[in-house]
Design a protein around this motif. Structure first.
Motif, PDB file in Angstrom:
ATOM      1  N   ALA A 292     -10.209   1.556   5.264  1.00 55.45           N
ATOM      2  CA  ALA A 292      -9.275   2.176   6.207  1.00 55.45           C
ATOM      3  C   ALA A 292      -7.811   1.848   5.900  1.00 55.45           C
ATOM      4  O   ALA A 292      -6.904   2.432   6.513  1.00 55.45           O
ATOM      5  CB  ALA A 292      -9.608   1.743   7.635  1.00 55.45           C
ATOM      6  N   ASP A 293      -7.572   0.940   4.959  1.00 52.30           N
ATOM      7  CA  ASP A 293      -6.210   0.502   4.658  1.00 52.30           C
ATOM      8  C   ASP A 293      -5.643   1.134   3.394  1.00 52.30           C
ATOM      9  O   ASP A 293      -4.648   0.655   2.849  1.00 52.30           O
ATOM     10  CB  ASP A 293      -6.176  -1.025   4.508  1.00 52.30           C
ATOM     11  CG  ASP A 293      -6.551  -1.738   5.799  1.00 52.30           C
ATOM     12  OD1 ASP A 293      -6.223  -1.200   6.873  1.00 52.30           O
ATOM     13  OD2 ASP A 293      -7.176  -2.812   5.729  1.00 52.30           O
ATOM     14  N   LEU A 294      -6.241   2.235   2.936  1.00 54.78           N
ATOM     15  CA  LEU A 294      -5.785   2.842   1.685  1.00 54.78           C
ATOM     16  C   LEU A 294      -4.332   3.283   1.770  1.00 54.78           C
ATOM     17  O   LEU A 294      -3.570   3.116   0.812  1.00 54.78           O
ATOM     18  CB  LEU A 294      -6.678   4.034   1.308  1.00 54.78           C
ATOM     19  CG  LEU A 294      -6.299   4.753   0.005  1.00 54.78           C
ATOM     20  CD1 LEU A 294      -6.331   3.794  -1.183  1.00 54.78           C
ATOM     21  CD2 LEU A 294      -7.213   5.944  -0.238  1.00 54.78           C
ATOM     22  N   ALA A 295      -3.904   3.834   2.898  1.00 55.35           N
ATOM     23  CA  ALA A 295      -2.515   4.275   3.040  1.00 55.35           C
ATOM     24  C   ALA A 295      -1.552   3.119   2.806  1.00 55.35           C
ATOM     25  O   ALA A 295      -0.539   3.266   2.114  1.00 55.35           O
ATOM     26  CB  ALA A 295      -2.291   4.886   4.425  1.00 55.35           C
ATOM     27  N   THR A 296      -1.868   1.967   3.377  1.00 54.31           N
ATOM     28  CA  THR A 296      -1.027   0.784   3.189  1.00 54.31           C
ATOM     29  C   THR A 296      -1.005   0.361   1.734  1.00 54.31           C
ATOM     30  O   THR A 296       0.051   0.033   1.174  1.00 54.31           O
ATOM     31  CB  THR A 296      -1.541  -0.375   4.062  1.00 54.31           C
ATOM     32  OG1 THR A 296      -1.468   0.017   5.431  1.00 54.31           O
ATOM     33  CG2 THR A 296      -0.706  -1.633   3.839  1.00 54.31           C
ATOM     34  N   ALA A 297      -2.179   0.359   1.104  1.00 48.25           N
ATOM     35  CA  ALA A 297      -2.287  -0.067  -0.291  1.00 48.25           C
ATOM     36  C   ALA A 297      -1.461   0.822  -1.217  1.00 48.25           C
ATOM     37  O   ALA A 297      -0.740   0.335  -2.098  1.00 48.25           O
ATOM     38  CB  ALA A 297      -3.754  -0.062  -0.721  1.00 48.25           C
ATOM     39  N   VAL A 298      -1.546   2.137  -1.017  1.00 48.42           N
ATOM     40  CA  VAL A 298      -0.813   3.072  -1.874  1.00 48.42           C
ATOM     41  C   VAL A 298       0.689   2.944  -1.629  1.00 48.42           C
ATOM     42  O   VAL A 298       1.489   2.979  -2.571  1.00 48.42           O
ATOM     43  CB  VAL A 298      -1.298   4.512  -1.631  1.00 48.42           C
ATOM     44  CG1 VAL A 298      -0.427   5.518  -2.386  1.00 48.42           C
ATOM     45  CG2 VAL A 298      -2.752   4.659  -2.067  1.00 48.42           C
ATOM     46  N   GLN A 299       1.091   2.768  -0.379  1.00 49.71           N
ATOM     47  CA  GLN A 299       2.508   2.636  -0.080  1.00 49.71           C
ATOM     48  C   GLN A 299       3.088   1.364  -0.681  1.00 49.71           C
ATOM     49  O   GLN A 299       4.198   1.376  -1.227  1.00 49.71           O
ATOM     50  CB  GLN A 299       2.734   2.641   1.435  1.00 49.71           C
ATOM     51  CG  GLN A 299       4.197   2.547   1.857  1.00 49.71           C
ATOM     52  CD  GLN A 299       5.050   3.694   1.340  1.00 49.71           C
ATOM     53  OE1 GLN A 299       4.545   4.798   1.088  1.00 49.71           O
ATOM     54  NE2 GLN A 299       6.343   3.447   1.173  1.00 49.71           N
ATOM     55  N   ARG A 300       2.346   0.271  -0.599  1.00 42.34           N
ATOM     56  CA  ARG A 300       2.821  -0.989  -1.187  1.00 42.34           C
ATOM     57  C   ARG A 300       2.964  -0.867  -2.704  1.00 42.34           C
ATOM     58  O   ARG A 300       3.901  -1.399  -3.294  1.00 42.34           O
ATOM     59  CB  ARG A 300       1.880  -2.138  -0.823  1.00 42.34           C
ATOM     60  CG  ARG A 300       2.014  -2.593   0.625  1.00 42.34           C
ATOM     61  CD  ARG A 300       1.028  -3.707   0.952  1.00 42.34           C
ATOM     62  NE  ARG A 300       1.174  -4.853   0.056  1.00 42.34           N
ATOM     63  CZ  ARG A 300       2.098  -5.807   0.176  1.00 42.34           C
ATOM     64  NH1 ARG A 300       2.980  -5.743   1.161  1.00 42.34           N
ATOM     65  NH2 ARG A 300       2.144  -6.813  -0.676  1.00 42.34           N
ATOM     66  N   ALA A 302       3.590   1.962  -4.307  1.00 46.58           N
ATOM     67  CA  ALA A 302       4.733   2.848  -4.535  1.00 46.58           C
ATOM     68  C   ALA A 302       6.060   2.114  -4.377  1.00 46.58           C
ATOM     69  O   ALA A 302       7.030   2.405  -5.079  1.00 46.58           O
ATOM     70  CB  ALA A 302       4.675   4.033  -3.572  1.00 46.58           C
ATOM     71  N   GLU A 303       6.104   1.147  -3.467  1.00 44.93           N
ATOM     72  CA  GLU A 303       7.325   0.386  -3.216  1.00 44.93           C
ATOM     73  C   GLU A 303       7.539  -0.754  -4.201  1.00 44.93           C
ATOM     74  O   GLU A 303       8.574  -1.420  -4.154  1.00 44.93           O
ATOM     75  CB  GLU A 303       7.274  -0.194  -1.796  1.00 44.93           C
ATOM     76  CG  GLU A 303       7.326   0.851  -0.695  1.00 44.93           C
ATOM     77  CD  GLU A 303       7.092   0.250   0.670  1.00 44.93           C
ATOM     78  OE1 GLU A 303       6.674  -0.929   0.737  1.00 44.93           O
ATOM     79  OE2 GLU A 303       7.330   0.941   1.680  1.00 44.93           O
ATOM     80  N   GLY A 304       6.573  -0.997  -5.075  1.00 41.68           N
ATOM     81  CA  GLY A 304       6.678  -2.115  -6.005  1.00 41.68           C
ATOM     82  C   GLY A 304       6.434  -3.457  -5.349  1.00 41.68           C
ATOM     83  O   GLY A 304       6.899  -4.490  -5.829  1.00 41.68           O
ATOM     84  N   ALA A 305       5.686  -3.444  -4.243  1.00 38.46           N
ATOM     85  CA  ALA A 305       5.448  -4.680  -3.495  1.00 38.46           C
ATOM     86  C   ALA A 305       4.209  -5.434  -3.960  1.00 38.46           C
ATOM     87  O   ALA A 305       3.922  -6.519  -3.455  1.00 38.46           O
ATOM     88  CB  ALA A 305       5.312  -4.365  -2.001  1.00 38.46           C
ATOM     89  N   THR A 306       3.466  -4.871  -4.911  1.00 37.14           N
ATOM     90  CA  THR A 306       2.271  -5.548  -5.414  1.00 37.14           C
ATOM     91  C   THR A 306       2.433  -5.849  -6.899  1.00 37.14           C
ATOM     92  O   THR A 306       3.157  -5.150  -7.619  1.00 37.14           O
ATOM     93  CB  THR A 306       1.018  -4.685  -5.213  1.00 37.14           C
ATOM     94  OG1 THR A 306       1.209  -3.415  -5.852  1.00 37.14           O
ATOM     95  CG2 THR A 306       0.766  -4.452  -3.735  1.00 37.14           C
ATOM     96  N   TYR A 307       1.757  -6.882  -7.344  1.00 39.63           N
ATOM     97  CA  TYR A 307       1.734  -7.266  -8.752  1.00 39.63           C
ATOM     98  C   TYR A 307       0.313  -7.055  -9.272  1.00 39.63           C
ATOM     99  O   TYR A 307      -0.643  -6.971  -8.511  1.00 39.63           O
ATOM    100  CB  TYR A 307       2.102  -8.731  -8.948  1.00 39.63           C
ATOM    101  CG  TYR A 307       3.358  -9.198  -8.243  1.00 39.63           C
ATOM    102  CD1 TYR A 307       4.419  -8.335  -8.004  1.00 39.63           C
ATOM    103  CD2 TYR A 307       3.487 -10.519  -7.822  1.00 39.63           C
ATOM    104  CE1 TYR A 307       5.568  -8.767  -7.373  1.00 39.63           C
ATOM    105  CE2 TYR A 307       4.638 -10.959  -7.193  1.00 39.63           C
ATOM    106  CZ  TYR A 307       5.677 -10.087  -6.964  1.00 39.63           C
ATOM    107  OH  TYR A 307       6.813 -10.514  -6.331  1.00 39.63           O
ATOM    108  N   GLY A 308       0.174  -7.031 -10.607  1.00 36.78           N
ATOM    109  CA  GLY A 308      -1.162  -6.973 -11.179  1.00 36.78           C
ATOM    110  C   GLY A 308      -1.937  -5.786 -10.641  1.00 36.78           C
ATOM    111  O   GLY A 308      -1.446  -4.675 -10.579  1.00 36.78           O
ATOM    112  N   LYS A 309      -3.169  -6.059 -10.196  1.00 44.16           N
ATOM    113  CA  LYS A 309      -4.093  -4.991  -9.783  1.00 44.16           C
ATOM    114  C   LYS A 309      -4.466  -5.108  -8.316  1.00 44.16           C
ATOM    115  O   LYS A 309      -4.753  -6.196  -7.813  1.00 44.16           O
ATOM    116  CB  LYS A 309      -5.369  -5.060 -10.642  1.00 44.16           C
ATOM    117  CG  LYS A 309      -6.319  -3.916 -10.402  1.00 44.16           C
ATOM    118  CD  LYS A 309      -5.731  -2.603 -10.879  1.00 44.16           C
ATOM    119  CE  LYS A 309      -6.713  -1.449 -10.694  1.00 44.16           C
ATOM    120  NZ  LYS A 309      -6.143  -0.164 -11.164  1.00 44.16           N
ATOM    121  N   SER A 310      -4.492  -3.953  -7.636  1.00 45.33           N
ATOM    122  CA  SER A 310      -4.970  -3.870  -6.254  1.00 45.33           C
ATOM    123  C   SER A 310      -6.284  -3.113  -6.233  1.00 45.33           C
ATOM    124  O   SER A 310      -6.470  -2.156  -6.995  1.00 45.33           O
ATOM    125  CB  SER A 310      -3.959  -3.139  -5.363  1.00 45.33           C
ATOM    126  OG  SER A 310      -2.721  -3.814  -5.334  1.00 45.33           O
TER     127      SER A 310
END
Length: 315
Positions: A292-300, A302-310
């Motif tokens: 249910a959190d896919l929208a959050t994951a994709v937005q993060r 897109a914003e460059g807020a994640t490193y490596g792999k999600s």
């Protein structure tokens, strides 16, 4: 089955859908994890044409639950990592059998992190640019899933110097773990590198970064283009100028390769998988989300807020 749908307004929702059945040359996979990648942001933002509503997800790990015509029934129950055209953000996905690789004892969570990044990074280093011992390599988007793997593959290929470019100091600290000799902030690029020239440059950014890359190539250098993170603005190159210095501008498109020569992509994915399985190369999964959190994951992403792999945990 439960699945995520992306609607015409770009919103995600979890829905109940019928399970897909594999056709000829395909397998159905009971999904354990779905990988999240840049293609998900492009799909959301309309850069990938797809009918809406659409079940997103281009990479998965799990167990084969059914096979289509022409596929050995003994594969049922096999743990695999798969590259898909769509649909991985669901409890069951259909994928080409040739792109559904047996992972053996590799944990499905790790296998879910391989995705398109693993064969892409492997091919950029070993097939597209053919890094040779002693060469220097410059990697843009160095903190991402392709960048962290490409640095490791470059070192295995014998690269003598590997430089990464990232967007923040925090990303630089993270990226340094993967064997980079130097990590440069994008705001300091290219000034920080002075007159240094590189044998190989990996560029998923485009625009001014690409134009600078052509200037930064050493004689006989290769610039590999595999995306347009910042802009789709055309970049023109004078082939006569390239010829005089023996420079090469190379493109790499894994999505196209999956449709024209899937066996080639599968071979590279299998080679990358082998290096991950024996712990020679590390896939760094830094974020795990619920369905249910896919929208959050994709937005993060897109914003460059994640490193490596999600990844997305399905079951």
């Amino acid at each position: 089955m439960k699945a995520v749908l992306l609607d015409a307004e770009g919103h995600y929702q979890v829905a109940e859908l019928d399970e897909p059945a594999p056709g000829p040359g395909e397998v159905a996979i009971q999904v354990a994890y779905a990988g999240i990648q840049w293609g998900d942001t492009m799909l959301r933002d309309g850069h990938f044409p797809a009918p809406r509503p659409f079940v997103p997800g281009f990479e998965a790990s799990g167990y084969i639950s059914a096979v289509g015509e022409g596929i050995d029934h003994d594969r049922i129950g096999t743990p695999v990592a798969a590259l898909t055209a769509a649909g991985a953000c669901a409890e069951v996905v259909v994928a080409p059998a040739v792109l559904s690789l047996d992972v053996g004892d590799l944990p499905l969570r790790t296998a879910g992190g391989l995705g398109w990044a693993a064969p892409t990074a492997y091919d950029l280093i070993n097939t597209a640019t053919r890094v040779r011992p002693g060469e220097s390599v410059l990697i843009h988007a160095a903190a991402g899933s392709v960048g962290t793997l490409a640095a490791q593959f470059a070192r295995l290929a014998g690269a003598d110097r590997i430089v990464g470019v990232v967007g923040s100091a925090a990303r630089a600290d993270y990226t340094a773990r993967f064997g980079y000799d130097q990590v440069v902030l994008r705001e300091e690029f290219p000034t920080e590198l002075g007159d240094e020239r590189f044998d190989v440059i990996l560029d998923p950014v485009g625009g001014s970064t690409r134009r600078t890359g052509l200037e930064q190539l050493a004689p006989h250098g290769r610039l590999a283009v595999y995306g347009n993170l910042s802009t789709y603005e055309p970049v023109l190159a004078d082939t006569n100028d390239l010829l005089m210095q023996g420079k090469s501008l190379i493109t790499y498109n894994s999505n196209l390769l999956s449709r024209t020569h899937p066996e080639r992509l599968a071979d590279s994915a299998r080679r990358a998988l082998g290096l991950v399985s024996d712990s020679t190369v590390h896939v760094d999964i830094t974020a795990e989300y619920e369905l249910a959190d896919l929208a959050t994951a994709v937005q993060r992403l897109a914003e460059g807020a994640t490193y490596g792999k999600s990844i997305l945990r399905i079951a």
